[in-house]
Design an enzyme around this catalytic site. Structure first.
Site, PDB file in Angstrom:
ATOM      1  N   ARG A  83      66.719 -25.964  80.376  1.00 53.62           N
ATOM      2  CA  ARG A  83      67.911 -26.669  79.877  1.00 53.62           C
ATOM      3  C   ARG A  83      68.164 -27.858  80.786  1.00 53.62           C
ATOM      4  O   ARG A  83      68.219 -27.702  82.005  1.00 53.62           O
ATOM      5  CB  ARG A  83      69.134 -25.733  79.923  1.00 53.62           C
ATOM      6  CG  ARG A  83      70.479 -26.414  79.722  1.00 53.62           C
ATOM      7  CD  ARG A  83      70.753 -26.662  78.279  1.00 53.62           C
ATOM      8  NE  ARG A  83      71.934 -27.489  78.044  1.00 53.62           N
ATOM      9  CZ  ARG A  83      73.167 -27.010  77.836  1.00 53.62           C
ATOM     10  NH1 ARG A  83      73.379 -25.717  77.898  1.00 53.62           N
ATOM     11  NH2 ARG A  83      74.164 -27.821  77.553  1.00 53.62           N
ATOM     12  N   ARG A  93      69.668 -26.974  71.954  1.00 52.86           N
ATOM     13  CA  ARG A  93      69.415 -26.599  73.355  1.00 52.86           C
ATOM     14  C   ARG A  93      68.580 -25.328  73.399  1.00 52.86           C
ATOM     15  O   ARG A  93      68.666 -24.479  72.508  1.00 52.86           O
ATOM     16  CB  ARG A  93      70.701 -26.411  74.150  1.00 52.86           C
ATOM     17  CG  ARG A  93      71.619 -25.295  73.718  1.00 52.86           C
ATOM     18  CD  ARG A  93      72.559 -25.629  72.616  1.00 52.86           C
ATOM     19  NE  ARG A  93      73.091 -26.993  72.680  1.00 52.86           N
ATOM     20  CZ  ARG A  93      74.107 -27.375  73.444  1.00 52.86           C
ATOM     21  NH1 ARG A  93      74.643 -26.539  74.266  1.00 52.86           N
ATOM     22  NH2 ARG A  93      74.539 -28.609  73.390  1.00 52.86           N
ATOM     23  N   ASP A  96      72.102 -21.763  76.155  1.00 54.63           N
ATOM     24  CA  ASP A  96      73.486 -21.978  76.569  1.00 54.63           C
ATOM     25  C   ASP A  96      74.023 -20.644  77.075  1.00 54.63           C
ATOM     26  O   ASP A  96      73.875 -19.634  76.364  1.00 54.63           O
ATOM     27  CB  ASP A  96      74.310 -22.316  75.319  1.00 54.63           C
ATOM     28  CG  ASP A  96      74.995 -23.652  75.392  1.00 54.63           C
ATOM     29  OD1 ASP A  96      74.956 -24.300  76.458  1.00 54.63           O
ATOM     30  OD2 ASP A  96      75.576 -24.064  74.394  1.00 54.63           O
ATOM     31  N   ASP A  98      77.650 -19.369  78.285  1.00 48.68           N
ATOM     32  CA  ASP A  98      79.045 -19.768  78.481  1.00 48.68           C
ATOM     33  C   ASP A  98      79.883 -18.566  78.920  1.00 48.68           C
ATOM     34  O   ASP A  98      79.845 -17.502  78.275  1.00 48.68           O
ATOM     35  CB  ASP A  98      79.643 -20.282  77.154  1.00 48.68           C
ATOM     36  CG  ASP A  98      79.033 -21.615  76.718  1.00 48.68           C
ATOM     37  OD1 ASP A  98      78.708 -22.431  77.608  1.00 48.68           O
ATOM     38  OD2 ASP A  98      78.869 -21.827  75.507  1.00 48.68           O
TER      39      ASP A  98
HETATM   40  C1  LIG Z   1      76.410 -27.603  69.658  1.00 40.33           C
HETATM   41  C2  LIG Z   1      77.286 -26.359  69.586  1.00 40.33           C
HETATM   42  C3  LIG Z   1      78.762 -26.720  69.670  1.00 40.33           C
HETATM   43  N1  LIG Z   1      77.077 -25.705  68.324  1.00 40.33           N
HETATM   44  C4  LIG Z   1      76.695 -24.393  68.202  1.00 40.33           C
HETATM   45  N2  LIG Z   1      76.579 -23.835  66.961  1.00 40.33           N
HETATM   46  C5  LIG Z   1      76.213 -22.538  66.860  1.00 40.33           C
HETATM   47  N3  LIG Z   1      76.115 -21.973  65.636  1.00 40.33           N
HETATM   48  N4  LIG Z   1      75.955 -21.773  67.949  1.00 40.33           N
HETATM   49  C6  LIG Z   1      76.045 -22.284  69.206  1.00 40.33           C
HETATM   50  O1  LIG Z   1      75.801 -21.547  70.190  1.00 40.33           O
HETATM   51  C7  LIG Z   1      76.434 -23.642  69.364  1.00 40.33           C
HETATM   52  N5  LIG Z   1      76.548 -24.214  70.590  1.00 40.33           N
HETATM   53  C8  LIG Z   1      76.949 -25.468  70.741  1.00 40.33           C
HETATM   54  O2  LIG Z   1      77.072 -25.992  71.950  1.00 40.33           O
END
Ligand SMILES: CC1(C)Nc2nc(N)[nH]c(=O)c2N=C1O
Length: 161
Positions: A83, A93, A96, A98
């Site tokens: 990443r 990406r 992620d 979070d």
């Molecule tokens: C680009 C953005 C907002 N859209 C996403 N959309 C989905 N469905 N799942 C995600 O984890 C996700 N993560 C993001 O960061």
């Protein structure tokens, strides 16, 4: 120890494998016990639609780490998966990670916003979170099960239990 919920998302390079490998990494965090992980969900991209569908899950850990220590370790995992922190905002990406909730703490500083700022309107967060703990109440008193009822599933479906 503090119960922490982490959102996992990927839509590049075999996203299901990325999520599975990331869960293994979460099990190796220092001063942390891995508690559980939700089913793996497929979801439509939130934001720009010219990107692949996402794979999403939510994991639960019990940790002695501080929020910043945990953030540093999660960002190191993201980097190890390729990443690039300067990824286009809301673009595709590889991985992620979070921090959604850190106990019942409310944190707002330059590095951390907890609870995660967008979690209440993201079906790809709320559905797996409710799967893990249908009785969960957010620091502002919101019940996760009620949030789930109010949220359209937007085509979300379970890929793997
Ligand atoms: C680009 C953005 C907002 N859209 C996403 N959309 C989905 N469905 N799942 C995600 O984890 C996700 N993560 C993001 O960061």
């Amino acid at each position: 120890m503090t119960i922490v919920y982490i959102g996992l998302g990927s839509n590049l390079d075999d996203p299901d494998v990325q999520i599975e490998q990331a869960v293994i990494q979460l099990g190796q965090l220092t001063k942390t016990k891995f508690v559980a992980v939700s089913s793996l969900y497929s979801s439509k991209p939130m934001g720009p639609q010219d990107q692949p569908d996402y794979m999403n899950a939510v994991a639960c850990i019990d940790t002695m780490l501080t929020p910043i220590e945990l953030l540093d370790q999660l960002q190191a995992i993201e980097l190890s998966f390729g990443r690039i922190r300067k990824d286009e905002r809301w673009g595709a990406r590889v991985l992620d990670l979070d921090i959604l909730l850190f106990g019942d703490q409310v944190i707002n500083n330059e590095r951390l916003t907890i609870p995660h700022y967008g979690m209440k309107v993201r079906e790809f967060v709320i559905y797996p979170l409710a799967e893990l703990n249908s009785n969960l109440v957010l620091p502002d008193g919101t019940n996760v099960s009620n949030l789930k009822i109010q949220l359209d599933d937007n085509g979300l479906f379970v890929v793997r239990k």
